[in-house]
Design a protein around this motif. Structure first.
Motif, PDB file in Angstrom:
ATOM      1  N   ALA A 200      39.772  47.983  36.541  1.00  0.00           N
ATOM      2  CA  ALA A 200      40.693  49.105  36.769  1.00  0.00           C
ATOM      3  C   ALA A 200      42.089  48.790  36.231  1.00  0.00           C
ATOM      4  N   LEU A 201      42.528  47.546  36.441  1.00  0.00           N
ATOM      5  CA  LEU A 201      43.864  47.138  36.008  1.00  0.00           C
ATOM      6  C   LEU A 201      44.000  47.200  34.488  1.00  0.00           C
ATOM      7  N   ILE A 202      42.996  46.673  33.779  1.00  0.00           N
ATOM      8  CA  ILE A 202      43.041  46.651  32.316  1.00  0.00           C
ATOM      9  C   ILE A 202      42.938  48.070  31.755  1.00  0.00           C
ATOM     10  N   LEU A 203      42.059  48.862  32.351  1.00  0.00           N
ATOM     11  CA  LEU A 203      41.925  50.252  31.888  1.00  0.00           C
ATOM     12  C   LEU A 203      43.223  51.036  32.110  1.00  0.00           C
ATOM     13  N   LYS A 204      43.883  50.766  33.220  1.00  0.00           N
ATOM     14  CA  LYS A 204      45.143  51.458  33.528  1.00  0.00           C
ATOM     15  C   LYS A 204      46.190  51.184  32.452  1.00  0.00           C
ATOM     16  N   GLU A 205      46.199  49.916  31.990  1.00  0.00           N
ATOM     17  CA  GLU A 205      47.148  49.547  30.936  1.00  0.00           C
ATOM     18  C   GLU A 205      46.867  50.299  29.640  1.00  0.00           C
ATOM     19  N   LYS A 206      45.629  50.758  29.465  1.00  0.00           N
ATOM     20  CA  LYS A 206      45.238  51.495  28.269  1.00  0.00           C
ATOM     21  C   LYS A 206      45.252  53.003  28.503  1.00  0.00           C
ATOM     22  N   GLY A 207      45.765  53.406  29.681  1.00  0.00           N
ATOM     23  CA  GLY A 207      45.806  54.827  30.002  1.00  0.00           C
ATOM     24  C   GLY A 207      44.453  55.404  30.340  1.00  0.00           C
ATOM     25  N   MET A 208      43.543  54.543  30.867  1.00  0.00           N
ATOM     26  CA  MET A 208      42.183  54.971  31.167  1.00  0.00           C
ATOM     27  C   MET A 208      41.833  54.641  32.613  1.00  0.00           C
ATOM     28  N   THR A 209      40.705  55.169  33.076  1.00  0.00           N
ATOM     29  CA  THR A 209      40.177  54.868  34.413  1.00  0.00           C
ATOM     30  C   THR A 209      38.667  54.662  34.282  1.00  0.00           C
ATOM     31  N   TYR A 210      38.032  54.361  35.397  1.00  0.00           N
ATOM     32  CA  TYR A 210      36.561  54.360  35.410  1.00  0.00           C
ATOM     33  C   TYR A 210      36.087  55.221  36.572  1.00  0.00           C
ATOM     34  N   ASP A 211      34.869  55.666  36.480  1.00  0.00           N
ATOM     35  CA  ASP A 211      34.278  56.560  37.490  1.00  0.00           C
ATOM     36  C   ASP A 211      33.934  55.746  38.743  1.00  0.00           C
ATOM     37  N   GLU A 212      34.837  55.792  39.728  1.00  0.00           N
ATOM     38  CA  GLU A 212      34.648  54.987  40.938  1.00  0.00           C
ATOM     39  C   GLU A 212      33.428  55.434  41.733  1.00  0.00           C
ATOM     40  N   GLU A 213      33.182  56.731  41.784  1.00  0.00           N
ATOM     41  CA  GLU A 213      32.008  57.234  42.518  1.00  0.00           C
ATOM     42  C   GLU A 213      30.720  56.753  41.863  1.00  0.00           C
ATOM     43  N   GLY A 214      30.698  56.785  40.528  1.00  0.00           N
ATOM     44  CA  GLY A 214      29.520  56.297  39.810  1.00  0.00           C
ATOM     45  C   GLY A 214      29.303  54.811  40.033  1.00  0.00           C
ATOM     46  N   PHE A 215      30.405  54.046  40.038  1.00  0.00           N
ATOM     47  CA  PHE A 215      30.310  52.608  40.310  1.00  0.00           C
ATOM     48  C   PHE A 215      29.737  52.374  41.704  1.00  0.00           C
ATOM     49  N   GLU A 216      30.278  53.092  42.673  1.00  0.00           N
ATOM     50  CA  GLU A 216      29.841  52.920  44.061  1.00  0.00           C
ATOM     51  C   GLU A 216      28.375  53.307  44.228  1.00  0.00           C
ATOM     52  N   SER A 217      27.972  54.342  43.494  1.00  0.00           N
ATOM     53  CA  SER A 217      26.572  54.764  43.547  1.00  0.00           C
ATOM     54  C   SER A 217      25.651  53.661  43.043  1.00  0.00           C
ATOM     55  N   GLU A 218      26.021  53.021  41.928  1.00  0.00           N
ATOM     56  CA  GLU A 218      25.226  51.921  41.384  1.00  0.00           C
ATOM     57  C   GLU A 218      25.201  50.739  42.344  1.00  0.00           C
ATOM     58  N   LEU A 219      26.350  50.481  42.979  1.00  0.00           N
ATOM     59  CA  LEU A 219      26.442  49.372  43.932  1.00  0.00           C
ATOM     60  C   LEU A 219      25.530  49.611  45.132  1.00  0.00           C
ATOM     61  N   GLN A 220      25.529  50.833  45.634  1.00  0.00           N
ATOM     62  CA  GLN A 220      24.686  51.147  46.794  1.00  0.00           C
ATOM     63  C   GLN A 220      23.204  51.052  46.442  1.00  0.00           C
ATOM     64  N   LYS A 221      22.852  51.451  45.204  1.00  0.00           N
ATOM     65  CA  LYS A 221      21.454  51.321  44.759  1.00  0.00           C
ATOM     66  C   LYS A 221      21.039  49.856  44.761  1.00  0.00           C
ATOM     67  N   GLN A 222      21.928  48.999  44.267  1.00  0.00           N
ATOM     68  CA  GLN A 222      21.623  47.563  44.232  1.00  0.00           C
ATOM     69  C   GLN A 222      21.472  47.006  45.640  1.00  0.00           C
ATOM     70  N   LYS A 223      22.394  47.405  46.538  1.00  0.00           N
ATOM     71  CA  LYS A 223      22.323  46.927  47.919  1.00  0.00           C
ATOM     72  C   LYS A 223      21.042  47.398  48.597  1.00  0.00           C
ATOM     73  N   ALA A 224      20.656  48.637  48.293  1.00  0.00           N
ATOM     74  CA  ALA A 224      19.419  49.169  48.876  1.00  0.00           C
ATOM     75  C   ALA A 224      18.213  48.371  48.400  1.00  0.00           C
ATOM     76  N   ARG A 225      18.210  48.009  47.110  1.00  0.00           N
ATOM     77  CA  ARG A 225      17.112  47.189  46.577  1.00  0.00           C
ATOM     78  C   ARG A 225      17.082  45.828  47.247  1.00  0.00           C
TER      79      ARG A 225
END
Length: 878
Positions: A422-447
């Motif tokens: 997030a920090l590096i992307l912010k420096e480039k004027g960008m972000t990442y999809d936090e909801e999508g990240f969290e969704s992938e994380l929850q899938k991994q935890k569920a597995r």
């Protein structure tokens, strides 16, 4: 008061109350499958609360190293951001096993805090369990009445089940508790807001320091409670929080528990830490403070875990330790600008600070330092790789937001922290999809949860009050009765049954040795025992089915074939340990082992690779002991101090009782509970099959004995015969192989020369075939070269002109490969990216790839797709 004095006074106080002082158990648990780490003071005493063992004294006091980073008790994400959460902490505790109860526990707690430590009574609040209709447990009137004699009623708080009913887990001993909270706010703050309203509300200066748990119930699998046969007291006081209160600080990190470590970080980084009494600090300074708190907390957890025998790794407890350390490294990298390993330099400070009370950190100081230094260097390289990968992701992303899946891939595959992304992307004027990240994380935890989920039924007790006896040192077969059974259901293993016997010849997994297998035989049936483990002082025999008649008389029979092979490997492990210390030096210490019927694995501390000559010397040493036919001298239940004085080796990180078992073969003497041969001659022969590094300063040897050695030499002989036949039975096999290698080297050089000539020839003809499109020299072509030759040709053609866009493909061993070269001038001027090109064209050959913006390569499975892929390449320059 200095922290060392605070700790000593606690132990001296309870010693004066008739308590036996015991040492801290290791922070890493090796004989409790329900826990990775000691996460509370009571963990090492679970067997006593469950009634499966008898303590050395009904009254015990100690300070226990604890680690809370996973499962129900997980403080990791809070660490650094507040002033009082930690991963590793000390839990001061006093215990009563069926002896005193609420009256003594409460009165002594109050006496110690107010009369010995002299905490003003007006700074303390206490809580009492309000009761639970759901569990049919009444309000704790007894505790309330005791507290009324000590404090004003307006300082007694009623607590709910969440705060004032303590449970060991979903099942097991539990009971109401009475907490003591301290209010260390300023007089002005106290005048404005009552401390009573802030209890259990996460106020950083109104914190719980002591919890008195009154164990009187057992939680069953169906959630109901039953009375325990005896009442116990289990108390825990947070050492770091107590030091904060007694040293008049408003943060644990401002006490002398942490200040020496913080000063060292300041010295190394040149940055300053501001204590908690400094207000209105900048956002930048706050980030520095958080990073320093994370680092000084985490180095304690990691250092003590390594000292207790747990090395960082990619699985289990080792992965948790690696994750904690990497979190510390990352905070230093991002906020303290530390690009070189430095956390290892804190270990010396920690050893000086805590070595007197925890001698393991002093004894293992060099090893801990080496392991942390190597882990730092490795992860800093990973961070650099992650930065490059993130650059590639940014280059591939047309929008201002990187997908959550991509951010998670960086996190999951490469250990790249999401907040750094997030920090590096912010420096480039960008972000990442936090909801999508969290969704992938929850899938991994569920597995992960699905893979490890286990449901356990209550014990069905068939013979109450029986104390199980292990007879496996003398017998491999014995008449037994089943005393208790329970069913467990796990996603990994399915339905299994745990069987406890009145006595057993089956050795339970422990000390590196695997558990025995075998059978239970009655007059009418045979039950296979597939494994044996120990849990809370019970030996559990695992079976896939229960006997039809669990009350029948059985004969327990160990699989003696497996047992014999295992015992050979275990005894050889002891002899090898002696050999390594004799030949390499007494710095060699065991750091882990695995002993099973097939082979032995031995991890040990050593600073360099063990040479081939040293390997041979170790083998000769062990085999000489085998040839000496040394008898086993076994001494059971001797005082540990006596065994140590007689020269027995004890292993760091192992928990030993007052009385131990010592195993002796000649001059080799170790404390050990495992199964051994009666004479070294039984081992037959010892052979090392591999040696390598596990971590910094840790080597690993794998070896075989007995029949496995015979099989090894038979295989070697067969292989040699096959080589000899292939080489037409030369008189000197080695000379023939060397001759083949020489011929092969000459041919390779000739092929390289021919390949260079072919590439140069192709380059001249293909450059003339390139087309100029929008000011770009474009070429897409399939060539008849190897993959490496195609790569070299693409670069040779591309470097011919400053505005080249070259895509070449070829087929090697039936599999397609594609390479893209783009002049750096085009990358800069037109935003073209070879990495993006290869990922797109790779789809046509059922493959993928990657690389740099100016050059990338890919491989696939569908050679027929090359034509379409090359046809599509022109779209990038049109």
């Amino acid at each position: 008061m200095k922290s060392q004095d605070i700790r000593k006074q606690f132990l001296q106080f309870f010693e004066s109350k008739g308590h036996t002082i015991v040492p801290s158990a290791p922070i890493v648990l090796k004989d409790d499958p329900t826990l990775m780490f000691n996460n509370s003071g009571m963990a090492q005493f679970k067997e006593f609360f469950l009634g499966n063992g008898t303590p050395k004294s009904p009254r015990i006091a100690d300070t226990q190293k604890c680690l809370r980073v996973s499962g129900k008790h997980n403080d990791l994400e809070d660490v650094g951001f507040d002033t009082y959460h930690h991963t590793m902490f000390e839990m001061l505790g006093n215990w009563s096993f069926g002896d005193y109860f609420k009256k003594e526990a409460i009165n002594w707690a109050w006496e110690l805090l107010t009369e010995v430590y002299k905490i003003p009574k007006e700074n303390l609040y206490v809580s009492v369990f309000e009761g639970s209709k759901e569990d049919n447990v009444p309000f704790d009137q007894e505790a309330w009445d005791i507290w009324k004699t000590l404090v004003d009623e307006d300082r007694i708080i009623l607590g709910n089940k969440k705060d004032n009913f303590w449970e060991m887990g979903d099942q097991g001993p539990c009971g109401p508790c009475s907490e003591i909270h301290v209010d260390i706010r300023s007089a002005e703050e106290k005048a404005l807001v009552s401390g009573k309203s802030l209890v259990n509300n996460d106020h950083p200066q109104v914190v719980e320091i002591w919890n008195n748990v009154f164990m009187e119930f057992n939680r069953k699998a169906d959630g109901s409670l039953e009375k325990l046969p005896a009442q116990h007291v289990d108390t825990g006081m947070g050492f770091e929080r107590l030091c904060m209160a007694l040293q008049n600080k408003t943060s644990n990190y401002d006490t002398d528990v942490f200040s020496p470590l913080i000063e060292k970080v300041e010295q190394i980084t040149g940055l300053k830490y501001t204590t908690n009494d400094v207000k209105d600090i900048s956002e930048e300074q706050n980030k520095i403070n958080i990073a320093i708190r994370v680092i000084v907390d985490h180095v304690r957890a990691v250092a003590f875990a390594i000292a207790d025998g747990q090395l960082p790794s990619n699985t289990g407890a080792g992965y948790v330790i690696r994750r904690i350390l990497r979190r510390a490294i990352r905070y230093g990298f991002t906020f303290l600008n530390t690009k070189e390993p430095f956390i290892n330099k804190l270990v010396a400070v920690l050893a000086d600070q805590m070595g007197e009370f925890f001698p393991e950190i002093k004894a293992q100081q060099q090893l801990v330092t080496n392991v942390i230094r190597e882990e730092e260097a490795s992860f800093l390289r990973t961070l650099e790789q992650g930065l490059q990968l993130l650059e590639n992701v940014v280059a591939e992303t047309n929008a201002k937001e990187v997908s959550g899946a991509k951010a998670f891939e960086l996190y999951d595959t490469f250990g790249f922290p999401k907040d750094l992304t997030a920090l590096i992307l912010k420096e480039k004027g960008m972000t990442y999809d936090e909801e999508g990240f969290e969704s992938e994380l929850q899938k991994q935890k569920a597995r992960s949860r699905a893979a490890s989920e286990v449901s356990t039924e209550d014990w069905s007790v068939l013979i109450p009050g029986n104390v199980e006896t292990f007879v496996g040192y003398d017998q491999t077969e014995n008449d037994v009765k089943i005393t208790r059974i329970r069913k467990i259901d796990s996603k990994k293993d399915g339905i299994l049954y745990q069987i406890v016997l009145d006595n057993t010849p089956f050795y339970p997994e422990g000390g590196g040795q695997v558990g025995d297998k075998g059978i239970l035989v009655s007059a009418n049936e045979t039950i296979e025992i597939i494994d044996t483990k120990k849990e809370n002082n019970l030996i559990l025999h695992f079976a896939k089915q229960l006997p039809e008649n669990v009350n029948a008389a059985f004969t327990a029979k160990v699989d003696t074939s497996l047992r014999t092979s295992t015992s050979k490997n275990h005894s050889a492990t002891h002899l090898m340990h002696q050999a390594l210390r004799t030949l390499l030096g007494t710095h060699v210490e065991q750091k882990g082992s695995l002993v099973n019927p097939n082979y032995l694995r031995f991890d040990f501390s050593h600073f360099s690779k063990v040479s081939d000559e040293e390997i041979r010397q170790v083998e000769d040493f062990v085999n000489a002991r085998i040839e000496e036919q040394l008898p086993l001298i076994e001494r059971r239940s001797i005082p540990i101090q006596q065994a140590l004085e007689e020269g027995a080796m004890a292993l760091f990180g192992e928990k030993y009782g007052d009385n131990v078992r010592a195993i002796k073969f000649g001059d080799s003497m170790e404390l050990c509970g495992g199964i051994h041969v009666k004479n070294t001659a039984d081992i037959w022969h010892f052979k090392i099959i591999s040696e390598g590094a596990v971590a910094a300063g840790i080597r690993r040897i794998e070896a075989i004995t007995g029949d496995a050695v015979k099989d090894f030499y038979t295989t070697q002989e067969s292989t040699l015969a096959g080589i000899k036949e292939t080489l037409k039975n030369p008189q000197d096999i080695l000379k023939s192989v060397v001759s083949l290698q020489d011929d092969n080297a000459k041919l390779k050089k000739q092929v390289e020369v021919l390949m260079k000539e072919k590439i140069e020839s192709l380059k001249q003809s293909l450059v003339s075939e390139s087309k100029e499109i929008n000011g770009i020299h474009f070429l897409a072509k399939q060539v008849d070269l190897s993959m490496s030759g195609t790569k070299d040709l693409a670069q040779a053609i591309g470097s011919f002109a400053p505005d080249s866009f070259v895509v070449l493909a070829s087929i090697e061993e039936g599999l397609p490969n594609i390479h893209c070269y783009i002049s750096k001038e085009l990358v800069a001027a037109k935003g073209l990216n070879a990495n993006v090109v290869i990922k797109e064209l790779g789809k046509y050959i059922d493959g993928n790839g990657g690389g740099q913006p100016f050059f990338a390569s890919g491989k696939g499975k569908n050679a027929a797709g090359i034509t379409e892929a090359l046809a599509k390449a022109i779209d990038f320059v049109k």
